[in-house]
Design a protein around this motif. Structure first.
Motif, PDB file in Angstrom:
ATOM      1  N   ALA A 118      -2.752  35.811   9.398  1.00 53.33           N
ATOM      2  CA  ALA A 118      -1.790  36.485  10.283  1.00 53.33           C
ATOM      3  C   ALA A 118      -2.414  37.750  10.864  1.00 53.33           C
ATOM      4  O   ALA A 118      -1.921  38.862  10.688  1.00 53.33           O
ATOM      5  N   ALA A 119      -3.523  37.555  11.579  1.00 47.71           N
ATOM      6  CA  ALA A 119      -4.342  38.675  12.040  1.00 47.71           C
ATOM      7  C   ALA A 119      -3.643  39.549  13.069  1.00 47.71           C
ATOM      8  O   ALA A 119      -4.173  40.593  13.437  1.00 47.71           O
ATOM      9  N   TRP A 120      -2.476  39.137  13.564  1.00 45.31           N
ATOM     10  CA  TRP A 120      -1.744  39.956  14.534  1.00 45.31           C
ATOM     11  C   TRP A 120      -0.899  41.022  13.847  1.00 45.31           C
ATOM     12  O   TRP A 120      -0.225  41.797  14.521  1.00 45.31           O
ATOM     13  N   ARG A 121      -0.943  41.076  12.517  1.00 49.46           N
ATOM     14  CA  ARG A 121      -0.188  42.095  11.794  1.00 49.46           C
ATOM     15  C   ARG A 121      -0.729  43.498  12.093  1.00 49.46           C
ATOM     16  O   ARG A 121      -1.878  43.661  12.463  1.00 49.46           O
ATOM     17  N   GLY A 122       0.115  44.500  11.903  1.00 51.47           N
ATOM     18  CA  GLY A 122      -0.334  45.876  12.035  1.00 51.47           C
ATOM     19  C   GLY A 122      -0.720  46.263  13.446  1.00 51.47           C
ATOM     20  O   GLY A 122      -1.761  46.899  13.647  1.00 51.47           O
ATOM     21  N   ASN A 123       0.088  45.850  14.415  1.00 54.37           N
ATOM     22  CA  ASN A 123      -0.160  46.217  15.815  1.00 54.37           C
ATOM     23  C   ASN A 123      -1.495  45.666  16.308  1.00 54.37           C
ATOM     24  O   ASN A 123      -2.206  46.307  17.089  1.00 54.37           O
ATOM     25  N   ARG A 124      -1.846  44.446  15.856  1.00 46.47           N
ATOM     26  CA  ARG A 124      -3.102  43.823  16.261  1.00 46.47           C
ATOM     27  C   ARG A 124      -2.877  42.597  17.143  1.00 46.47           C
ATOM     28  O   ARG A 124      -3.760  41.740  17.254  1.00 46.47           O
ATOM     29  N   ALA A 125      -1.720  42.494  17.763  1.00 49.44           N
ATOM     30  CA  ALA A 125      -1.409  41.316  18.583  1.00 49.44           C
ATOM     31  C   ALA A 125      -2.397  41.159  19.731  1.00 49.44           C
ATOM     32  O   ALA A 125      -2.861  40.047  20.025  1.00 49.44           O
ATOM     33  N   LEU A 126      -2.738  42.261  20.394  1.00 46.25           N
ATOM     34  CA  LEU A 126      -3.660  42.178  21.524  1.00 46.25           C
ATOM     35  C   LEU A 126      -5.055  41.759  21.079  1.00 46.25           C
ATOM     36  O   LEU A 126      -5.757  41.045  21.804  1.00 46.25           O
ATOM     37  N   THR A 127      -5.450  42.173  19.888  1.00 40.69           N
ATOM     38  CA  THR A 127      -6.734  41.735  19.352  1.00 40.69           C
ATOM     39  C   THR A 127      -6.757  40.217  19.190  1.00 40.69           C
ATOM     40  O   THR A 127      -7.725  39.546  19.553  1.00 40.69           O
ATOM     41  N   TRP A 128      -5.682  39.674  18.645  1.00 42.88           N
ATOM     42  CA  TRP A 128      -5.570  38.224  18.470  1.00 42.88           C
ATOM     43  C   TRP A 128      -5.554  37.505  19.818  1.00 42.88           C
ATOM     44  O   TRP A 128      -6.210  36.485  20.003  1.00 42.88           O
ATOM     45  N   ILE A 129      -4.811  38.051  20.777  1.00 44.55           N
ATOM     46  CA  ILE A 129      -4.688  37.410  22.092  1.00 44.55           C
ATOM     47  C   ILE A 129      -6.037  37.356  22.795  1.00 44.55           C
ATOM     48  O   ILE A 129      -6.409  36.336  23.386  1.00 44.55           O
ATOM     49  N   THR A 130      -6.797  38.444  22.751  1.00 42.36           N
ATOM     50  CA  THR A 130      -8.108  38.440  23.416  1.00 42.36           C
ATOM     51  C   THR A 130      -9.041  37.418  22.780  1.00 42.36           C
ATOM     52  O   THR A 130      -9.858  36.798  23.467  1.00 42.36           O
ATOM     53  N   GLY A 131      -8.925  37.212  21.470  1.00 42.12           N
ATOM     54  CA  GLY A 131      -9.751  36.200  20.821  1.00 42.12           C
ATOM     55  C   GLY A 131      -9.389  34.793  21.266  1.00 42.12           C
ATOM     56  O   GLY A 131     -10.272  33.966  21.534  1.00 42.12           O
ATOM     57  N   VAL A 132      -8.084  34.519  21.368  1.00 43.64           N
ATOM     58  CA  VAL A 132      -7.638  33.187  21.803  1.00 43.64           C
ATOM     59  C   VAL A 132      -8.030  32.937  23.258  1.00 43.64           C
ATOM     60  O   VAL A 132      -8.499  31.845  23.618  1.00 43.64           O
ATOM     61  N   VAL A 133      -7.847  33.937  24.113  1.00 42.21           N
ATOM     62  CA  VAL A 133      -8.220  33.785  25.528  1.00 42.21           C
ATOM     63  C   VAL A 133      -9.730  33.572  25.650  1.00 42.21           C
ATOM     64  O   VAL A 133     -10.201  32.788  26.490  1.00 42.21           O
TER      65      VAL A 133
END
Length: 221
Positions: free
Chosen positions: A110-125
């Protein structure tokens, strides 16, 4: 008699350059960009695949630069060209292997935890862009495989409306997309992803707090 002059606070910047500088200094201090230490859980094997993905990406770029300068006739007829082309091919295979393992591991953490959603999104994109880069790479091989892949993909792309502006049978178009556009977009995404990792920190395991609490209790008893 000596006089003492009180220090004057730096005035607020009046230009957008000054405001950007202050924002970067606030959000990206050197301690975050170049940390000397990492949490203990980073020693786990699952955290290695992000670096391995970057290493494979570096191999793709270096071998791709050589192939771009020499051209298709070189890597079809020269033994050295075939070797560099093989390096490029296997760097791509490792890149996707490491990236998929990296994203899968982060998904279950759940790497989007702790206000890391944008980090996860950039990885998926970045993964989606990489798939497009791989497709154009197969299309510019200038051999029978490239022709077969192009005309098999043509109907599918036309069905979703992409074929109106992306012609898989146009070698020049695919060459420019593969050599310039896709690497440029992917490089921006990678840099943004790394900056976000530095800014937000490496995501801890889900049970990191519990493990730390158990260790604390065990040490106190």
């Amino acid at each position: 008699m000596s006089s003492h002059v009180a220090p004057v606070d730096d005035p607020l910047p009046t230009s957008w350059i000054g405001r950007v500088r202050n924002r970067l200094e606030h959000d990206l201090p050197y301690e975050k960009l170049l940390p000397e230490t990492q949490p203990a859980y980073v020693a786990s094997w699952i955290y290695v695949f992000g670096v391995l993905t970057l290493a494979a990406f570096g191999g793709i770029v270096l071998s791709g630069v050589v192939l771009a300068f020499e051209g298709p006739s070189w890597y079809h007829s020269s033994s050295t060209g075939l070797y560099v082309n093989s390096l490029h091919f296997w760097s791509v295979q490792l890149f996707f292997l490491f990236m998929v393992v990296h994203l899968t591991g982060k998904f279950f953490m759940a790497a989007w935890r702790g206000n890391r959603a944008l980090t996860w999104i950039t990885g998926v994109v970045a993964l989606v862009v990489s798939i497009g880069a791989a497709l154009t790479g197969y299309l510019i091989q200038t051999n029978f495989d490239a022709q077969w892949i192009a005309f098999e993909a043509k109907d599918g792309l036309n069905a979703v409306g992409i074929g109106a502006w992306f012609n898989v049978a146009n070698l020049g178009q695919n060459l420019l997309i593969h050599v310039f556009l896709m690497p440029a977009v992917l490089a921006v995404l990678v840099v943004l992803h790394l900056l976000l990792v530095r800014l937000r920190g490496v995501v801890p395991p889900i049970d990191a707090a519990e493990v730390e609490a158990v260790g604390t209790d065990g040490g106190a008893s």
